[in-house]
Structure formats: C-alpha cells, structure tokens
Design an enzyme around this catalytic site. Structure first.
Site, PDB file in Angstrom:
ATOM      1  N   GLU A  75      -1.077   8.472   4.275  1.00  0.00           N
ATOM      2  CA  GLU A  75      -1.722   9.530   3.489  1.00  0.00           C
ATOM      3  C   GLU A  75      -3.020  10.020   4.131  1.00  0.00           C
ATOM      4  O   GLU A  75      -3.234  11.227   4.270  1.00  0.00           O
ATOM      5  CB  GLU A  75      -2.014   9.043   2.065  1.00  0.00           C
ATOM      6  CG  GLU A  75      -2.733  10.108   1.257  1.00  0.00           C
ATOM      7  CD  GLU A  75      -2.967   9.741  -0.206  1.00  0.00           C
ATOM      8  OE1 GLU A  75      -2.708   8.601  -0.596  1.00  0.00           O
ATOM      9  OE2 GLU A  75      -3.409  10.636  -0.937  1.00  0.00           O
ATOM     10  N   ASP A  96       0.870   4.491   1.651  1.00  0.00           N
ATOM     11  CA  ASP A  96      -0.241   4.909   0.804  1.00  0.00           C
ATOM     12  C   ASP A  96      -1.165   3.692   0.690  1.00  0.00           C
ATOM     13  O   ASP A  96      -0.814   2.692   0.046  1.00  0.00           O
ATOM     14  CB  ASP A  96       0.250   5.337  -0.588  1.00  0.00           C
ATOM     15  CG  ASP A  96      -0.875   5.997  -1.375  1.00  0.00           C
ATOM     16  OD1 ASP A  96      -2.050   5.779  -1.017  1.00  0.00           O
ATOM     17  OD2 ASP A  96      -0.580   6.715  -2.345  1.00  0.00           O
ATOM     18  N   ILE A  98      -4.030   3.158  -0.818  1.00  0.00           N
ATOM     19  CA  ILE A  98      -4.372   2.899  -2.225  1.00  0.00           C
ATOM     20  C   ILE A  98      -3.727   4.004  -3.048  1.00  0.00           C
ATOM     21  O   ILE A  98      -4.115   5.172  -2.953  1.00  0.00           O
ATOM     22  CB  ILE A  98      -5.892   2.891  -2.475  1.00  0.00           C
ATOM     23  CG1 ILE A  98      -6.582   1.836  -1.614  1.00  0.00           C
ATOM     24  CG2 ILE A  98      -6.178   2.634  -3.961  1.00  0.00           C
ATOM     25  CD1 ILE A  98      -8.105   1.740  -1.802  1.00  0.00           C
ATOM     26  N   ASP A  99      -2.714   3.663  -3.820  1.00  0.00           N
ATOM     27  CA  ASP A  99      -2.179   4.640  -4.768  1.00  0.00           C
ATOM     28  C   ASP A  99      -2.909   4.380  -6.076  1.00  0.00           C
ATOM     29  O   ASP A  99      -3.071   3.231  -6.494  1.00  0.00           O
ATOM     30  CB  ASP A  99      -0.669   4.479  -4.932  1.00  0.00           C
ATOM     31  CG  ASP A  99      -0.089   5.659  -5.714  1.00  0.00           C
ATOM     32  OD1 ASP A  99      -0.664   6.757  -5.641  1.00  0.00           O
ATOM     33  OD2 ASP A  99       0.921   5.471  -6.410  1.00  0.00           O
ATOM     34  N   THR A 101      -6.069   6.137  -6.496  1.00  0.00           N
ATOM     35  CA  THR A 101      -7.476   6.120  -6.050  1.00  0.00           C
ATOM     36  C   THR A 101      -8.429   6.473  -7.194  1.00  0.00           C
ATOM     37  O   THR A 101      -9.509   5.887  -7.311  1.00  0.00           O
ATOM     38  CB  THR A 101      -7.657   7.091  -4.856  1.00  0.00           C
ATOM     39  OG1 THR A 101      -6.808   6.649  -3.804  1.00  0.00           O
ATOM     40  CG2 THR A 101      -9.093   7.090  -4.351  1.00  0.00           C
ATOM     41  N   ASP A 225       3.883   8.437  -2.058  1.00  0.00           N
ATOM     42  CA  ASP A 225       3.819   8.039  -3.474  1.00  0.00           C
ATOM     43  C   ASP A 225       5.165   7.485  -3.966  1.00  0.00           C
ATOM     44  O   ASP A 225       5.224   6.834  -5.009  1.00  0.00           O
ATOM     45  CB  ASP A 225       3.463   9.249  -4.361  1.00  0.00           C
ATOM     46  CG  ASP A 225       2.091   9.815  -4.045  1.00  0.00           C
ATOM     47  OD1 ASP A 225       1.130   9.040  -4.023  1.00  0.00           O
ATOM     48  OD2 ASP A 225       1.989  11.041  -3.807  1.00  0.00           O
TER      49      ASP A 225
HETATM   50  C1  IPD Z   1      -1.887   9.901  -6.752  1.00  0.00           C
HETATM   51  C2  IPD Z   1      -1.229   9.066  -7.806  1.00  0.00           C
HETATM   52  C3  IPD Z   1      -0.994   9.869  -9.060  1.00  0.00           C
HETATM   53  C4  IPD Z   1      -0.184  11.052  -8.776  1.00  0.00           C
HETATM   54  C5  IPD Z   1      -0.868  11.849  -7.681  1.00  0.00           C
HETATM   55  C6  IPD Z   1      -1.050  11.050  -6.443  1.00  0.00           C
HETATM   56  P1  IPD Z   1      -3.455   8.790  -4.902  1.00  0.00           P
HETATM   57  O1  IPD Z   1      -2.044   9.221  -5.537  1.00  0.00           O
HETATM   58  O2  IPD Z   1       0.001   8.560  -7.362  1.00  0.00           O
HETATM   59  O3  IPD Z   1      -0.280   9.164 -10.004  1.00  0.00           O
HETATM   60  O4  IPD Z   1      -0.070  11.735  -9.961  1.00  0.00           O
HETATM   61  O5  IPD Z   1      -0.117  12.935  -7.346  1.00  0.00           O
HETATM   62  O6  IPD Z   1      -1.642  11.834  -5.435  1.00  0.00           O
HETATM   63  O7  IPD Z   1      -4.226  10.012  -4.601  1.00  0.00           O
HETATM   64  O8  IPD Z   1      -4.119   7.955  -5.910  1.00  0.00           O
HETATM   65  O9  IPD Z   1      -3.015   8.054  -3.722  1.00  0.00           O
HETATM   66 CA    CA Z   2      -3.609   7.163  -1.928  1.00  0.00          CA
END
Ligand code: IPD
Ligand code: CA
Length: 294
Positions: A75, A96, A98-99, A101, A225
C-alpha cells in the site's frame, strides 16, 4: 507465462511470512497506544503513520532478500510511486502493513497486518493478524483456514433475515457513492439482524471466515485490503464475489463476502433492488445531500 510452484515451495513461503507477520505484529501492538506522526495521503480521511511505512519496508526487504524473484504490491509503496499497480503471473506479495490505520491512530484496537501471496493471479497464501487482541488468521490454498491454529468455518445461516452483516459507511463521504451507501445500509438494517462496522476490511473479511458475521460489503478499496481475507474466507467455506454477483476483480474490488452462496446471492439481489429504487429517486436526494455536505 505461468509460474510453477510446488507444495514444498508454498510451505516455505508460508513459514517465512508467518515469522515476519508476527514480528510486524509486535511493532504494531507496542505502538498502538503511543503518539504517532500522522499524515494525510491525498484525501483528508486517508491517514498514514510512520509505523505503516516502517512495517511495510521491513516486510518487503526481508521477503525480497529471501525470494529475490518475487514481486511486491504494498500500500505505502504504491502511494509513493503514484501509479496503479500491475498484477502479473509472477509470485507477488500483496501487503497492507496496517489495515485500519484510522483505528490505529485513535487507539481503537481493531487493526491488523494483511499479507497475501498471489501466483498466476490466484491468491495462494493469506495472513491477517490483529496483534492487539491476538487474532492470527491464516490460510494456504487447499489446506483450510485457521484462527490461532484452530480450523475455522463460516456460519451456516442461509437466510439473509437471520444474518449479521458488516459494512463501511465511510464511503458515503464520496459523493459518487453517497446514495448507494445510505440506501444499501438502510435496506440491510431493515432486512437482517443488523449491521456492524469495524473500520477495516481485512479483519472484517476474517470475521466472515470465523462465523462472527454472515457477510461483509465494501467498495472503494484496494487489492491489499482484500487479497488475504478472500482466501481465508474461501478456505473457511465462504465466497467472495463482485457486488454485481460476478467474479471479484482483485485489482478493483467491489466486495460482497458471504458465509455461503445463498447469502451472497440474496445480498446481490437486495442491492439490485435498492439501487434501482434509489436511481429513480436520485434527483430528489442530491440537492438534500449537497446542502448538508459541509
Ligand atoms: C482502510 C480500511 C477501511 C476501508 C478503507 C481502507 P487502511 O484501509 O480497510 O476499512 O474502508 O477503504 O482504505 O487505510 O486503514 O489501510
Ligand atoms: Ca493500510
């Protein structure tokens, strides 16, 4: 050209990445309650911290030292490069760091690292790890899905009216999606046991895999994701399809993930119904939304 991979290769890839994911998890768990340097990537709700970048760099550096011919779609790397990633048949790690964030920034304990290995455009390995509440989800294609080493399976519910469904209403911030998000949420609330929103896609997909929710819907997201969670759900007996009911496009995911085909189909049909009703009403809604947007 397609890539040949043996069972032993997959085991080796999996064992290597499991160690890296666990190490990354320690960094995330130690950092969650600390102050972070938060910046914004393009749009004001897309946050990034120094930990996202550090974790991704460590994982990619370690994997490429071990598997020099492999490719990477991470990412933060993609954000830096500023051009859309390309998926080939070569073994490609989709990461990813950190999903969730935004959760991480707010100390909301639903965060995870998500790593998938895709070969010949098919996900072969998936790991999703929330180190804060110690949930380690994993799958290797054909070998089942696991939570902390114990086999998991999706829920057996077949009737949408008995389902709990995850979704992410944040996409309503984008005017292109506002009406469909609110109308789909409205119909899901009325026709299911309820909706839930955790703020991260990868872990929510795993909640479908473990049977905690029957389905999850999200659009406007990216391959990192979804890739790992998709395999974990499929190995747990569930299904992940495009919002229209077709095959999911991993590089442009519009997701309905469900515990089984019956629930997936009922949600696809519900969205057809809600989208056609709201299309008719769109001209009534738009002025209202625009006048309240600020
Ligand atoms: C997000 C999360 C969130 C989703 C966003 C993502 P991130 O990822 O997965 O649930 O709704 O579209 O971008 O930015 O925390 O890696
Ligand atoms: Ca992320």
């Amino acid at each position: 050209m397609t890539t040949m991979t043996s069972d032993n290769d997959l085991t080796n890839f999996y064992e290597t990445v499991e160690i890296l994911a666990r190490d990354a998890g320690k960094v995330i768990a130690e950092a969650i309650n600390k102050e972070k340097k938060v910046s914004v990537k393009g749009i004001d709700w897309d946050l990034v911290t120094e930990y996202d970048r550090r974790v991704e760099e460590t994982v990619i550096t370690s994997l490429s030292a071990k598997f020099p011919s492999h490719k990477f779609i991470g990412e933060e790397d993609v954000a830096k490069e500023g051009k859309p990633p390309e998926l080939t048949n070569d073994p490609t790690w989709i990461i990813d760091p950190i999903d969730g964030t935004t959760n991480f920034v707010h100390k909301f304990p639903h965060v995870c690292i998500s790593i998938a290995l895709v070969i010949n455009k098919r996900v072969e390995i998936g790991i999703v790890y929330n180190p804060v509440i110690e949930q380690f989800f994993s799958a290797v294609r054909g070998r089942g899905a696991f939570l902390n080493g114990t086999r998991i399976r999706t829920s057996g519910v077949q009737d949408l009216s008995h389902a709990l469904v995850g979704m992410e209403p944040w996409l309503a911030k984008d005017e292109k999606h506002t009406i469909s998000v609110y109308s789909r949420a409205h119909f899901l609330i009325q026709r299911t046991h309820g909706i839930r929103s955790l703020g991260l896609a990868a872990l929510s997909l795993c909640y479908v895999a473990m049977g905690a929710i029957e389905a999850y819907h999200i659009e406007g997201i990216d391959p990192w994701d979804v890739a790992a969670g998709q395999l974990i759900i499929e190995e747990a007996g569930g299904t992940v399809v495009d919002t229209t009911g077709g095959v999911l496009d991993l590089m442009n995911p519009k997701v309905i993930a469900a515990c089984n085909r019956e629930i997936a189909e009922q949600i696809v049909n519900l969205f057809k119904e809600t989208d056609s009703i709201t299309q008719k009403k769109i001209s009534d809604f738009l002025p209202l939304i625009n006048s309240n947007a600020q």
